[in-house]
Design an enzyme around this catalytic site. Sequence first.
Site, PDB file in Angstrom:
ATOM      1  N   LEU A  53      -3.874   1.105   0.308  1.00 51.63           N
ATOM      2  CA  LEU A  53      -5.225   0.603   0.079  1.00 51.63           C
ATOM      3  C   LEU A  53      -5.113  -0.835  -0.412  1.00 51.63           C
ATOM      4  CD1 LEU A  53      -6.865   3.561  -1.940  1.00 51.63           C
ATOM      5  CD2 LEU A  53      -7.119   3.096   0.509  1.00 51.63           C
ATOM      6  N   ASP A  54      -6.115  -1.656  -0.099  1.00 51.70           N
ATOM      7  CA  ASP A  54      -6.162  -3.005  -0.656  1.00 51.70           C
ATOM      8  C   ASP A  54      -6.108  -2.919  -2.175  1.00 51.70           C
ATOM      9  OD1 ASP A  54      -6.562  -3.956   1.890  1.00 51.70           O
ATOM     10  OD2 ASP A  54      -8.695  -4.375   1.636  1.00 51.70           O
ATOM     11  N   ARG A  55      -5.574  -3.935  -2.791  1.00 52.33           N
ATOM     12  CA  ARG A  55      -5.520  -3.983  -4.251  1.00 52.33           C
ATOM     13  C   ARG A  55      -6.905  -3.738  -4.881  1.00 52.33           C
ATOM     14  NH1 ARG A  55      -3.040  -7.602  -8.453  1.00 52.33           N
ATOM     15  NH2 ARG A  55      -1.883  -8.729  -6.862  1.00 52.33           N
TER      16      ARG A  55
END
Length: 239
Positions: A53-55
């Site tokens: 997942l994106d940060r």
Amino acid sequence: MKLQELILFENDDLIALNKPSGLLSIPDREGKEPSLKYLLLEKFNEIFTVHRLDRETSGLIIFAKNAEAHKHFSLQFEARKTVKLYNGLVMGAPVEQEGSIDAPIAENTVKRGTMLIHKRGKQALTDFKVLKNFKIYSWMQFRIHTGRTHQIRVHAKAIGHPLVCDAIYGDGRPVFLSSFKSKFNLSKNEPEERPLLNRLALHASRLKINDLQGNTIELTAPLHKDLKATLQQLEKRSR
């Protein structure tokens, strides 16, 4: 941060966690910042990345606990046999209540680290549905059939309704209660108003995947406090 508090499900082959926004899924190139995978490696002898997942995105993420499981789950993601559902708060109110965005996504060669819709890009398909219209914002469900970098963020921008607090594809502005509560008064103890939400309003909520025995596993990640509180306040004002 206690790893145990993030664990949603665990068996011999996988571990599912509810990632907080701001934490890396896996180590970056420098490897200086903490990541979920690093925390898991401190607990287990080995751990395998299945997806990420994106940060800035919170929510459901799984890791495999052995090589066989890693291959099994990774192949399902590659073959698009998983069901991945996200929830997000977007700016404004989409005219279409549900639909699909089929638009190729490519890396922005001018602004590194960002993505855009371009014919040279890879195919990207996102289904969307408006779950609640708050007028200034809308609570939506997204299902991604492909796993492109920043896919939901880019596609939300493409339909004119970027995700709230998205500093790259939206205006990046935090959500303040005073922006939609008509009779807002700041508490005497607070010198200035604190935002209800000050991070990307995107949450990986559900994942459906088959285990090594062919049984379907359905996983759900509850909303974190900041996003949940924002929705509760919006619900109050919309009644």
